[in-house]
Design a protein around this motif. Structure first.
Motif, PDB file in Angstrom:
ATOM      1  N   PRO A 129     -28.573  24.733 -17.478  1.00  0.00           N
ATOM      2  CA  PRO A 129     -27.780  25.103 -18.658  1.00  0.00           C
ATOM      3  C   PRO A 129     -28.656  25.574 -19.806  1.00  0.00           C
ATOM      4  O   PRO A 129     -29.746  25.043 -20.032  1.00  0.00           O
ATOM      5  CB  PRO A 129     -27.073  23.800 -19.034  1.00  0.00           C
ATOM      6  N   VAL A 130     -28.203  26.612 -20.468  1.00  0.00           N
ATOM      7  CA  VAL A 130     -28.910  27.131 -21.646  1.00  0.00           C
ATOM      8  C   VAL A 130     -27.959  26.984 -22.839  1.00  0.00           C
ATOM      9  O   VAL A 130     -26.824  27.446 -22.795  1.00  0.00           O
ATOM     10  CB  VAL A 130     -29.297  28.619 -21.458  1.00  0.00           C
ATOM     11  N   TRP A 131     -28.383  26.342 -23.900  1.00  0.00           N
ATOM     12  CA  TRP A 131     -27.518  26.046 -25.049  1.00  0.00           C
ATOM     13  C   TRP A 131     -27.971  26.789 -26.282  1.00  0.00           C
ATOM     14  O   TRP A 131     -29.124  27.185 -26.396  1.00  0.00           O
ATOM     15  CB  TRP A 131     -27.540  24.532 -25.342  1.00  0.00           C
ATOM     16  N   ARG A 132     -27.057  26.905 -27.222  1.00  0.00           N
ATOM     17  CA  ARG A 132     -27.424  27.409 -28.553  1.00  0.00           C
ATOM     18  C   ARG A 132     -26.579  26.668 -29.574  1.00  0.00           C
ATOM     19  O   ARG A 132     -25.481  26.170 -29.260  1.00  0.00           O
ATOM     20  CB  ARG A 132     -27.244  28.920 -28.652  1.00  0.00           C
ATOM     21  N   GLU A 133     -27.063  26.589 -30.775  1.00  0.00           N
ATOM     22  CA  GLU A 133     -26.337  25.913 -31.858  1.00  0.00           C
ATOM     23  C   GLU A 133     -25.577  26.959 -32.673  1.00  0.00           C
ATOM     24  O   GLU A 133     -26.174  27.896 -33.198  1.00  0.00           O
ATOM     25  CB  GLU A 133     -27.323  25.163 -32.773  1.00  0.00           C
ATOM     26  N   ASP A 134     -24.272  26.811 -32.762  1.00  0.00           N
ATOM     27  CA  ASP A 134     -23.445  27.720 -33.558  1.00  0.00           C
ATOM     28  C   ASP A 134     -22.908  26.979 -34.786  1.00  0.00           C
ATOM     29  O   ASP A 134     -22.622  25.781 -34.689  1.00  0.00           O
ATOM     30  CB  ASP A 134     -22.268  28.222 -32.730  1.00  0.00           C
TER      31      ASP A 134
END
Ligand SMILES: [Zn+2]
Length: 107
Positions: A99-104
């Motif tokens: 999994p690759v995440w980002r903060e929005d």
């Protein structure tokens, strides 16, 4: 200039071994773990790469990179050796889903 003869399998693709019924033996110098592979199985993983390059591409299944570079040789199983020779066959290639995440910011 005369062509220098090299006993190494320089630019020797795996597909070349299939035609000549050769196999690949991979040995870990550290733990002496040894496996025999069909070149066709290795092609599925690494592509039709140079046989020598497998020493860098493969790692010991026991110790990984810590066990260092592996010994890779192409060989023809001879009569006596072929009896009871165990071949490590490819059963499946598992794909790791990472999994690759980002903060929005909140909407
Ligand atoms: Zn090892």
């Amino acid at each position: 200039m005369p062509e220098t003869y090299s006993p190494k399998y320089r630019d020797y693709p795996l597909s070349n071994l299939i035609d000549t019924l050769r196999m690949v033996r991979v040995t870990c110098r550290y733990c002496k773990r040894q496996h025999n592979y069909q070149p066709s199985d290795l092609i599925q993983i690494f592509g039709d790469v140079d046989v020598d390059s497998l020493a860098k591409r493969m790692t010991c299944e026991d110790g990984g990179r810590a066990h260092g570079r592996l010994d890779v040789v192409a060989f023809v199983p001879t009569g006596r050796e072929a009896v009871g020779l165990r071949i490590r066959r490819l059963v499946a290639i598992k794909v790791n889903r990472v999994p690759v995440w980002r903060e929005d910011p909140a909407p």
